[in-house]
Enzyme design. Structure first.
Site: not given
Length: 899
Positions: A439, A442, A576
């Protein structure tokens, strides 16, 4: 995952700094001189030329480059590669190590290719057209090429009402709007996955579907970009598509697709980015997670409650709650002590269940604190660097952190990341996970620009967050009887931090809430160019680390950030989302993008929603839809109410119902994935993939196909018990009742659809190998007999396939079984190779749509031996012939219906 407690603060910053794309009157850009083509050389399947600036430079976002190189290669009958680069100096390109390029040059005449390249010399423009029809698929006529150091512009004309799909990741409709749409590609932590914005991943590929055929256009470029689709620049409604790219080169792949089969363009794209990685059989079971399980006791209780509710739970997950001060490769010794965690995993494994933990990329900055991961990473010098050579400091869950540099040799050769997985996730004295969840890659950064003091911001945000729940007794019994049953200097360079052209990044500045774009990798590349690759590079490294832990076995890695080619290594969850009916609906388009276009088929949305509170009815509907997500996981946030499926009677029943359907279909799912791994056939498909000439299907994204044979049409209106669905001109069969339904290219309204039901149809012409019933684990499922369901087309024919192997191995040393099913003229033929011992029987065969009872049914082995008359029953209402067999599924046979 974003921490909900600080979201109001972060969101306020995001929206306050939100940036609109730079806009210039199109006629001004179209008045730029462009280039003239010179020095053309054609040799076989390759064409090269120079492009020379044709007049006074526009210099709209920098200095126009004066000379470019053009290379055009017919790589196959269905693919043309067009590449435009700087003639005088090298420029950044996506490294081969990240995405290996396809090889090949067309050996026959280019006239035999399905598409052709044509050009105009002065000013230079080019066109791709279909050979058989001369239809223009891509043309830059009237839109001059602009090529500047930090701005590249290519613009093409499209037909009116163009059907464009792709250009993700996004949460917009599957068919992109042609009205003033900007698709921005720049990875960001996108809480709530808002529509109309850039999200976590980047896939610069689009499919253009027309009644005359389907083709694809892929721009291999990882720089930030805006892709603008607009039908307002002309009075006749014609559409344009314009690339506005912040750097790199123009590296286009044009895919011919097909005039009548959209699946072909998917397969052709897979030839470039790779076919999807095969996943273990168990990964198609139900996964359960939550951010907010406060201790090992919570985790154990959830596992127990699923068992007591008789809801099949295949894999338990734990979010970052388990970590010591949110530091990766640690456990909290009080709340998640290692010995109790190992006890949980041992119990899961004893019951044929699995366990997965979260691993983030950012490593806590902890000099002198004895934190092994930081110390080893620092010794190997693997951190992403600032221009002055110091390690970049970011702010993530543990507080101040360093980012691993995935280009660093010590990560590329697996010295660091693989070793950390080996040390922490080991079966002897560590956490013996079965898959990995990555997770925040990015990469995400909580530090608000200008981020001059991340240490101060860490204090203000209270990072790492303190524990608020009381500590559990370290000797708390779990499972009960169930268990026994089985400071850096931020020197800035304006060209990298603030390029002249501004893309529409919803976070604002390019470096906002992520890594600095002037951060430098060990090989000299900068984040300005490679930012969009970060998540995929972490994915590759993580998959390699998992394979090294268990050599020879497939693994499951689920990531948040992706780039083209990620699906060859990992799966993806859609991020999310919120517990809302709107995001429940949008999840279908998100899946169709990943699985249907981007070649990332192991995909799913957080079922029942991640943030905010779900309701029992929304969660029940979402459970039913989630049963047809390739990756099926219930997951939500720490500030939301608990939403495990056993929490409400209606969701518990919905989960039981859909998991029985899913488990019966699991070998069909597995076969569909195997086919995707061979040739890129999409696992999930929009209806127009199957019905390409039916224009009514082009905008449908609330129904979808799973593989070639299953049509899923969920109820999508809030608290409704009816669904209006579209049925093309074809024959369908209700999956549960097996009743035939005739489609007439029209809408059909289904009523009284309970919250524990979902409309599912078998498409006529299909043969499905189903397990006779669902089970509590996939291990038990593989010991359950098959039944074969034959769903004939209008013409009375049907076909299907089944692939079986051991479900876990990379190389199938125990052989494989690959079976084909054919039905015509009342005869079902089952044939193929039976190298893997399936170990179960064919319990029976159901033949649907039979208008009258047969006089006799016989079963014949391939050898010609007649097994005898099959015992059968005929349901004249549902028109089903149900043949009882009970024969080993280890060889070819036929079933004959005699009228």
């Amino acid at each position: 995952m974003v921490r909900v407690r600080i979201i109001p603060f972060l969101c306020a910053i995001t929206f306050a700094s939100s940036t609109s794309a730079t806009w210039i009157e199109p006629s001004i850009l179209d008045a730029c001189p462009g280039y003239n083509l010179t020095n053309a050389v054609s040799q076989g399947a390759t064409f090269t030329a120079n492009l020379v600036l044709a007049g006074i430079a526009c210099n709209v976002f920098g200095t126009d480059l004066e000379i470019l190189n053009l290379t055009v290669t017919y790589q196959s009958e269905n693919r043309i590669h067009v590449k435009i680069t700087d003639a005088n100096s090298s420029r950044y390109e996506v490294p081969q190590s990240v995405l290996p390029r396809p090889n090949g040059t067309l050996e026959s005449s280019t006239r035999s290719a399905a598409i052709q390249f044509n050009y105009t010399t002065s000013p230079f423009s080019f066109m791709i057209y279909r050979t058989s029809t001369n239809e223009t698929l891509f043309t830059t006529a009237s839109h001059p090429l602009i090529f500047e150091p930090q701005y590249l512009r290519v613009k093409t004309a499209l037909p009116r009402n163009a059907n464009i799909y792709g250009l993700g990741e996004h949460s917009d409709s599957f068919r992109l709007s042609t009205f003033n749409t900007t698709r921005t590609l720049w990875s960001r932590d996108a809480y709530e996955i808002p529509t109309g914005t850039n999200l976590y991943g980047n896939h610069p590929i689009y499919f253009d579907h027309r009644t005359t055929g389907t083709h694809g256009v892929f721009l291999l470029n990882s720089n930030g970009m805006d892709i603008k689709i607009n039908d307002t620049e002309s009075t006749d409604g014609n559409v344009t598509l314009e690339y506005n790219v912040l750097g790199g080169v123009l590296d286009f792949y044009f895919l011919a697709g097909s005039e009548d089969n959209p699946l072909e363009v998917s397969k052709q794209y897979a030839e470039i980015v790779g076919t999807p990685a095969e996943v273990p059989y168990w990964s198609f079971g139900l996964h359960q997670c939550r951010f907010g399980y406060t201790s090992y006791v919570d985790v154990a209780e959830v596992i127990t409650n699923y068992s007591e509710a008789s809801i099949p739970l295949e894999t338990m997950w734990t979010d970052i709650d388990y970590m010591d001060r949110r530091r990766i490769f640690t456990v909290d010794p009080t709340y998640f002590p290692l010995d109790r965690m190992r006890e949980i995993i041992d119990c899961l494994h004893a019951h044929d269940q699995k366990y997965i933990l979260m691993t983030d990329p950012a490593v806590a900055y902890a000099p002198g604190e004895g934190y092994g991961t930081y110390d080893r990473g620092t010794a190997l010098d693997v951190w992403l660097k600032m221009p002055n050579g110091s390690a970049e400091l970011a702010l993530v869950w543990p507080g101040v952190t360093n980012y691993p540099d995935w280009f660093h040799p010590s990560i590329q050769d697996y010295s660091f990341w693989t070793n950390e997985f080996r040390l922490f996730y080991n079966s002897t004295d560590g956490i013996d996970i079965d898959g990995a969840w990555i997770d925040m890659n990015e990469p995400s950064n909580f530090c608000v620009l200008p981020c001059t003091d991340p240490f101060q911001q860490a204090q203000e945000m209270d990072l790492p967050p303190p524990r608020t729940a009381p500590a559990p007794d370290p000797d708390t019994p779990i499972f009960g009887n169930w268990s026994s049953n089985s400071s850096s200097s931020l020197t800035k360079r304006d060209d990298l931090l603030n390029p002249p052209y501004t893309i529409q990044n919803a976070a604002g500045n390019l470096s906002a809430l992520t890594s600095w774009t002037n951060a430098t990798h060990a090989n000299g590349l900068v984040e300005y160019d490679t930012h969009n690759l970060y998540g995929t590079m972490m994915s590759v490294a993580t998959r390699a680390a998992m394979l090294a832990r268990r050599p020879g076995l497939r693994t499951l890695v689920i990531t948040r950030s992706t780039f083209a080619g990620a699906g060859a290594h990992v799966g993806k969850w859609l991020g999310d989302n919120f517990s809302s009916w709107e995001e429940y609906r949008l999840s279908i388009a998100g899946m169709l993008g990943m699985a249907g276009i981007y070649q990332v088929p192991m995909v799913g949305s957080d079922i029942c929603g991640y943030a905010e509170n779900t309701t029992s009815t929304l969660c029940a509907r979402w459970a039913m839809l989630g049963g047809f997500y390739p990756f099926m996981r219930n997951h939500n946030a720490d500030t939301s109410i608990s939403q495990e499926f056993y929490r409400w009677p209606v969701t518990a029943q919905a989960a039981k119902n859909i998991l029985d359907i899913r488990y019966r279909l699991m070998d069909y799912f597995y076969t569909t994935f195997h086919q995707a791994s061979l040739d890129g056939s999409p696992v999930l498909r929009a209806l127009w993939y199957k019905y390409p000439k039916d224009t009514s299907t082009y905008s449908i994204d609330l129904q979808f196909l799973f593989g070639p044979s299953i049509l899923v049409s969920p109820v999508t209106d809030e608290n409704s018990t009816s669904a209006t669905i579209y049925l093309p001109n074809d024959t369908f069969y209700d999956f549960l009742t097996l009743e035939p339904v005739t489609g007439a290219s029209s809408n059909v309204t289904l009523t009284d659809v309970d919250f524990t039901e979902i409309p599912v149809h078998i498409i006529g012409g299909s043969i499905l190998p189903l397990r006779v019933n669902g089970t509590m684990t996939t291990t038990d499922l593989r010991q359950t007999d098959f039944e074969i369901v034959v769903a004939p087309s209008k013409g009375g024919n049907a076909s299907g396939q089944l692939y079986v192997d051991d479900g876990v191995s990379l190389d199938q040393m125990n052989g494989t079984t690959a079976i084909t099913f054919e039905y015509q003229n009342g005869i079902l033929t089952v044939n193929g190779t039976f190298g893997y011992d399936v170990g179960v029987n064919v319990a029976g065969v159901k033949i649907l749509g039979v208008d009258q009872s047969p006089r006799n049914v016989s079963v014949v082995y391939q050898s010609g031996q007649v097994v005898g008359n099959g015992t059968f029953e005929y349901d004249k209402v549902m028109k089903v012939v149900d043949v009882s067999l009970g024969i080993p599924f280890d060889g070819a046979f036929e079933v004959h219906l005699q009228e």
